[in-house]
Design a protein around this motif. Structure first.
Motif, short mmCIF file in Angstrom:
data_model
loop_
_atom_site.label_atom_id
_atom_site.label_comp_id
_atom_site.label_asym_id
_atom_site.label_seq_id
_atom_site.Cartn_x
_atom_site.Cartn_y
_atom_site.Cartn_z
N UNK A 1 0.87 -1.17 0.00
CA UNK A 1 0.00 0.00 0.00
C UNK A 1 0.90 1.22 0.00
N UNK A 2 0.40 2.33 -0.51
CA UNK A 2 1.25 3.52 -0.66
C UNK A 2 0.56 4.75 -0.10
N UNK A 3 1.38 5.65 0.40
CA UNK A 3 0.92 6.98 0.78
C UNK A 3 1.94 7.99 0.27
N UNK A 4 1.45 9.05 -0.35
CA UNK A 4 2.34 10.10 -0.83
C UNK A 4 2.64 11.10 0.27
N UNK A 5 3.90 11.48 0.41
CA UNK A 5 4.30 12.49 1.38
C UNK A 5 4.61 13.77 0.62
N UNK B 1 -3.97 5.89 7.52
CA UNK B 1 -5.07 5.06 7.01
C UNK B 1 -4.56 3.95 6.10
N UNK B 2 -3.54 4.27 5.28
CA UNK B 2 -2.93 3.21 4.46
C UNK B 2 -2.31 2.14 5.36
N UNK B 3 -1.69 2.59 6.43
CA UNK B 3 -1.14 1.64 7.40
C UNK B 3 -2.24 0.80 8.03
N UNK B 4 -3.38 1.39 8.29
CA UNK B 4 -4.51 0.65 8.84
C UNK B 4 -4.96 -0.46 7.90
N UNK B 5 -4.96 -0.17 6.58
CA UNK B 5 -5.31 -1.20 5.60
C UNK B 5 -4.26 -2.32 5.64
N UNK C 1 2.93 -4.18 3.24
CA UNK C 1 4.02 -3.20 3.40
C UNK C 1 3.50 -1.83 3.00
N UNK C 2 3.82 -0.83 3.81
CA UNK C 2 3.47 0.56 3.52
C UNK C 2 4.67 1.28 2.93
N UNK C 3 4.49 1.84 1.74
CA UNK C 3 5.50 2.66 1.11
C UNK C 3 5.13 4.13 1.32
N UNK C 4 5.99 4.88 1.95
CA UNK C 4 5.79 6.32 2.14
C UNK C 4 6.64 7.03 1.09
N UNK C 5 5.99 7.50 0.03
CA UNK C 5 6.69 8.06 -1.13
C UNK C 5 6.71 9.58 -1.05
N UNK C 6 7.89 10.15 -0.99
CA UNK C 6 8.04 11.60 -0.89
C UNK C 6 8.24 12.21 -2.28
N UNK C 7 7.33 13.09 -2.67
CA UNK C 7 7.46 13.79 -3.95
C UNK C 7 8.42 14.95 -3.78
N UNK D 1 6.87 1.53 8.12
CA UNK D 1 6.76 1.97 6.74
C UNK D 1 8.15 1.90 6.10
N UNK D 2 8.18 1.97 4.78
CA UNK D 2 9.45 2.09 4.05
C UNK D 2 9.44 3.41 3.31
#
Length: 548
Positions: free
Chosen positions: A34-38, A54-58, A70-76, A132-133
């Protein structure tokens, strides 16, 4: 009658839908990312954190169903600086339109502006014990993680541009490529327009013409050059970059806010039809608004940061705020912290006081349950997810947050915990002298800061509806409190005042607790009023009288 999925929460429903969808697509289920944009262009706020939590909750719900997540925290962090966020130095103006990864940190503690902003969000995630990663966008481009996707997208730029125009009415990508080079002359992004892709060299040709940055047009420097798209010399447009990330990182779920609906619509099409990668499952969430109804913004000066919440509230109350629900607009402010702290205590009481219900029914089970039992299962599920699927073995001490704040505020500095614990024991709200949890000690110190830095600065009270009898009774009680410094006299006068005005004493006490500490229970009011100060109590009661 309802069927129970996982722990019965909205997170479980999403995880279930995700797994079923992945099965239909025939994709490997050994790891579900799962991914979340930072966002790295401004100060992260509660909404920014909510996306990741919330992505972490999923992810937790997937793990509860037996899958590895796995949660990917992607920084733009190659995004260009569009405006100076409120409170940051004016010298940042010279860096407008430059990639934030190439801008100095205005706080001088990180390698760049982008890393400072990303680190604030990572700090909040760490303090919430969220796994997260982290993935830097710049590093993704630099390391070639997106190279295959970039090449495919630019080779298909013409059809992509036409489809963007059809889907969202944006015409510009019919004339330019969906890729923004960093001008090698002025070092800015979003000003240079890439007009040709040299496929065998993986380069784009561009001219730095200018563009709208924020709400203003910024003139380009006129330079004509080329950029190697395999060497982090630019970045993909948002209209296609999400799709490239999903494909390259094998992302299966990402939520989004309604402010980027158009970008998600286009990226879904691009992923499905150009990259041949089925787009992730999405959940759309509403935005967080401040108490005045304005969107919480990184640049508008109304940012409510996770760090501010965690200054006054615990990690558990913040997780509760973000896990309770995903639908609907949320108005949030620092004033919500006492309520969420007490709500978490009630949730914990429910968890430990409820009979042990079997909520381990598998997805293939046909079991059903009643509405009341379903509600209890959901509450238990949210509690377990807040505690990362590792709930404590017993409940902690539950004391109304506002009571802690009021007691700690009148304590001698440095002796706050000792004083509050002594008074709670005197009220009969704590037993014995040992075994006090670290969470209670933490809450006492946080509540003291809240009392001093929030309540004393803006002591507004949440309106409680009062009828005429209640108003008259409170007015009479104020007179008694003002004329007596004897706890026993005040305690007995509360009973007398209630009866004199035809109010059941039990109901009058409950009303006073709501007015004074925001809950329907509390300590013996006579000693409490003396401890926190008669003038303080009178002022609180008068504010309530004035607010209705």
């Amino acid at each position: 009658m309802q069927r129970v999925i996982g722990k019965g929460t909205w997170l479980d429903k999403v995880a279930h839908l995700l797994v079923e969808r992945e099965r239909r697509l025939g994709r490997d289920l050994s790891l579900i990312r799962v991914e979340s944009g930072l966002g790295a262009s401004g100060i992260p706020h509660i909404g920014s954190l909510g996306d990741a939590v919330r992505a972490y909750g999923v992810k937790l719900a997937l793990e509860n169903l037996g899958y590895k997540g796995e949660l990917i925290a992607y920084s733009d962090d190659m995004d260009g600086l569009r405006k100076i966020p409120h409170g940051l130095p004016e010298w940042l103006k010279e860096y407008i339109a430059m990639p934030v990864c190439n801008i100095p940190d205005p706080f001088t503690c990180h390698s760049s502006y982008a890393m400072h902003m990303s680190s604030m969000l990572m700090d909040a995630l760490d303090r919430l014990s969220i796994q997260y990663r982290f993935q830097s966008g710049y590093e993704a481009y630099k390391q070639g993680l997106l190279n295959k996707e970039i090449d495919i997208l630019l080779r298909n730029a013409k059809v992509i541009g036409e489809r963007i125009a059809e889907l969202v009415g944006q015409e510009k990508f019919k004339q330019i490529l969906p890729y923004f080079p960093i001008c090698s002359n002025c070092k800015r992004i979003y000003l240079a327009q890439a007009y040709e892709y040299v496929e065998d060299e993986h380069k784009v040709l561009y001219e730095c013409k200018g563009g709208i940055i924020g709400r203003e047009y910024v003139q380009g420097c006129g330079y004509k050059g080329e950029a190697d798209v395999f060497k982090a010399e630019g970045k993909l447009s948002w209209k296609v970059e999400f799709a490239a990330r999903w494909s390259a990182l094998n992302i299966r779920f990402e939520a989004y806010g309604k402010d980027i609906m158009d970008s998600v619509k286009v990226n879904d099409w691009v992923a499905d039809n150009i990259l041949n990668y089925a787009h992730p499952l999405h959940v759309r969430y509403e935005m967080f608004l401040d108490k005045s109804g304005r969107k919480i913004s990184k640049s508008a000066g109304n940012v409510f940061t996770p760090q501010l919440w965690l200054r006054y509230g615990t990690a558990e109350s913040l997780m509760l705020l973000l896990f309770k629900r995903i639908a609907g607009t949320r108005h949030v402010g620092v004033e919500d912290i006492p309520r969420l702290e007490d709500e978490y205590d009630r949730l914990e009481d429910t968890y430990f006081n409820s009979s042990r219900i079997d909520i381990s029914s598998s997805l293939s089970s046909a079991s059903t349950t009643t509405a009341d039992t379903m509600k209890l299962i959901k509450q238990r599920g949210i509690y377990e997810y807040i505690n990362h699927n590792k709930p404590p073995s017993r409940a902690g001490e539950h004391v109304p947050y506002m009571l802690l704040a009021q007691l700690a505020a009148v304590a001698v500095e440095g002796k706050e915990v000792e004083y509050v614990l002594n008074r709670l024991r005197a009220y009969g709200m704590l037993k014995g002298s040992d075994g006090i949890s670290e969470r209670l000690r933490e809450r006492i110190l946080k509540a003291r800061l809240y009392a001093i830095e929030v309540l004393q600065q803006r002591p507004e009270s949440k309106a409680v509806s009062l009828d005429e009898r209640q108003r008259k009774a409170i007015e009479d009680l104020i007179q008694v409190i003002g004329s007596s410094d004897d706890a026993k006299v005040i305690q007995s006068s509360i009973f007398d005042t209630a009866r004199r005005h035809g109010i059941e004493p039990k109901e009058f006490f409950r009303l006073l607790y709501m007015l004074l500490i925001g809950t329907d229970y509390g300590p013996r009011l006579g000693p409490y009023i003396i401890d926190v100060g008669r003038d303080n109590v009178i002022n609180i009661l008068k504010r309530h009288l004035a607010s209705v």
